[in-house]
Design an enzyme around this catalytic site. Structure first.
Site, short mmCIF file in Angstrom:
data_model
loop_
_atom_site.label_atom_id
_atom_site.label_comp_id
_atom_site.label_asym_id
_atom_site.label_seq_id
_atom_site.Cartn_x
_atom_site.Cartn_y
_atom_site.Cartn_z
CE LYS A 140 -3.61 2.44 2.55
NZ LYS A 140 -4.65 2.36 3.60
CG HIS A 281 -8.73 -26.97 -34.89
ND1 HIS A 281 -7.95 -25.84 -34.69
CD2 HIS A 281 -8.65 -27.25 -36.21
CE1 HIS A 281 -7.44 -25.45 -35.85
NE2 HIS A 281 -7.84 -26.29 -36.78
#
Length: 529
Positions: A140, A281
């Site tokens: 922070k 695929h």
């Protein structure tokens, strides 16, 4: 406020001691004061580094078996204080709080403890409290404070200090803060996911997801899409944990297809005989068993040679030279197997565009886990499909009984079908797929497409009739009408495996009886969307 901030005091509290001494030595050489907690402090002292105990800073000893050691205003005040805020500076002076400019923390090994199968109480004791609290505080306050949570970032910190005369840039601190918050988020996700399972909550009200970047890719499914690959730390044998022996980096589509291939071939235990799966695929275009791995590959290849070009090949045993030479006859994107012998590696060395991956083992097809799929505004979560059907689970519903050989093929087709996109139809003969129909909106169309592919292959192989003649067929879900079944019969199928459960089951059974074929119900479906 200057973009550059010096480091004068650092706090170490690490579980993973890798690189700790080397980093602390380099910082000490710069005149940076080192603070540390118990185990880390002891290791640094043994290395001859001057260390100040956190207990000396707080005025409190570590207590409650180490549960309380850094949860103190003199630690968090030192991390959170804004250096350019007069009130903060005054509070620090009044309460004898010294600024901490660098926090180096990695957390208790909670994930590793769970992976070892530790009991509930042991897992609880390995939940870090002080570490995440300090990390969040430092992150922070990244305008002034550096936070390092990954050993791999130690070198970057030193490089930053070298480049900026003992200072760090705001950009560096911001980047490390982002990494830190991601680490605490992943840690909390691991804890909450474990606890949901431990207390028997399959659908907890809140669920967290986390991953670690493994690779940044050139693009995603298409060149205009950005993509990256993240691992979840589960260590399941497969594409995420495999060793790549050669070839360029895997693409987004490579990883997706290779995962599909290896998960499918892992259904066939090595001790039950060689097996090969070829994927294109994300759908199988050929799966087969054989007396040898080479034979299994060639039989899988003969299901659909056209689609196999540029595909992904997965094997359930150690790749040998003969199989590698057979695979080398066409272009293949990726080959993945538990292991590969030296001869196979030498064969593939001449194929610079082929990627060879080894996993060390097959995946456990019955291992319980969750699968995730993002939708707009949310995430779908479900158990992985680990459904298994054996011979004793089959219900014969026709007058004609399947032979033992047909049952073997039916179960093989059923297993493959679990990995084919719905609607799925799979023709199998003598332990090899001979036609696969995938992803169609109509089950009839899947039946016809699979049969059409078999006709094309018969022509290519110089056969007088397609291999679907005398085959068996699997359907991933029930036949809602008899037309899908009859399309399979027209293709030459002599036995059928399907879940059953349609309102028109009687009609479908009657059609099978009229055609003189065998049909079994599984009572389980395998939709795969």
């Amino acid at each position: 406020m200057s973009d550059l901030q010096p480091i004068r005091r650092a706090l170490f509290s690490v579980s993973d001691k890798q690189g700790l001494v080397e980093l602390a030595e380099l910082l000490a050489q710069r005149g940076i004061e080192i603070l540390s907690t118990g185990g880390s402090a002891g290791m640094l002292r043994e290395a001859g580094i001057d260390v100040r105990d956190v207990a000396d800073v707080t005025g409190f000893p570590e207590m409650m078996d180490g549960r309380v050691k850094t949860l103190h205003p003199r630690v968090h005040g030192g991390l959170l204080a804004l250096r350019d805020n007069d009130d903060h500076v005054a509070a620090m002076s009044e309460h004898e709080i010294e600024p901490i400019d660098l926090l180096v923390v990695n957390l208790y090994p909670f994930e590793a403890t769970v992976a070892k199968g530790a009991d509930y109480d042991t897992c609880i004791e390995n939940i870090d409290i002080g570490g995440p609290a300090m990390i969040r505080a430092a992150a922070k306050n990244h305008a002034f404070v550096n936070v390092i949570t990954d050993v791999q970032d130690y070198a970057g910190l030193i490089a930053e200090l070298d480049e900026n005369d003992g200072q760090t840039t705001r950009a560096f601190r911001e980047q490390m803060a982002q990494v830190a918050y991601a680490r605490t988020a992943a840690y909390d996700a691991a804890v909450s996911t474990w606890m949901a399972d431990a207390i028997g909550q399959p659908t907890p009200r809140r669920r967290a997801f986390a991953g670690t970047l493994a690779a940044t890719m050139r693009y995603g499914e298409n060149p205009h899409q950005n993509a990256a690959f993240y691992t979840d730390g589960s260590h399941r044998p497969g594409v995420a944990t495999a060793e790549q022996h050669q070839g360029k980096a895997l693409s987004y589509n490579n990883i997706n297809d290779t995962d599909a291939a290896f998960e499918l071939v892992s259904e066939f235990a090595a001790e039950a005989g060689p097996a090969c799966a070829i994927i294109k695929h994300a759908n199988p275009c050929g799966v087969a068993r054989g007396e040898t791995l080479e034979e299994a590959y060639r039989r899988a290849f003969d299901c659909d040679r056209t689609s196999a070009f540029g595909g992904i090949i997965a094997l359930n045993r150690t790749l040998d030279g003969a199989t590698a030479r057979a695979i080398s006859e066409i272009f293949t994107e990726v080959v993945i197997a538990p292991m590969a012998d030296d001869e196979a590696k030498a064969v593939f060395a001449a194929k610079k565009n082929l990627r060879l991956l080894t996993t060390g083992a097959l995946a456990d097809p019955r291992e319980a886990m969750l699968t995730y799929r993002q939708v707009s505004g949310g995430m779908l979560v479900q158990d992985k499909d680990v459904g298994h059907i054996g011979k004793d689970d089959l219900k014969v519903v026709t007058k004609v009984q399947p032979t033992e050989a047909q049952i073997d093929d039916l179960l093989f087709a059923w297993t493959v079908g679990k990995h084919v996109k719905s609607n799925a139809i799979i023709y199998v003969k003598d332990g090899a797929t001979v036609g696969v129909g995938a992803g169609q909106m109509s089950r009839v169309d899947s039946s016809r497409i699979a049969a059409r592919k078999s006709l094309d292959m018969a022509e290519a192989l110089g056969l007088s009739e397609p291999l679907t003649k005398g085959s068996v067929v699997a359907s991933d879900a029930f036949f809602p009408f008899a037309d899908g079944l009859m399309a399979a019969v027209e293709a030459g199928a002599t036995a059928v495996i399907q879940p059953g459960g349609s309102m028109r089951d009687d009609e479908v059974i009657a059609a099978a009886d009229e055609a003189g074929i065998a049909m079994v119900f599984t009572g389980m479906r395998h939709f795969r969307h």
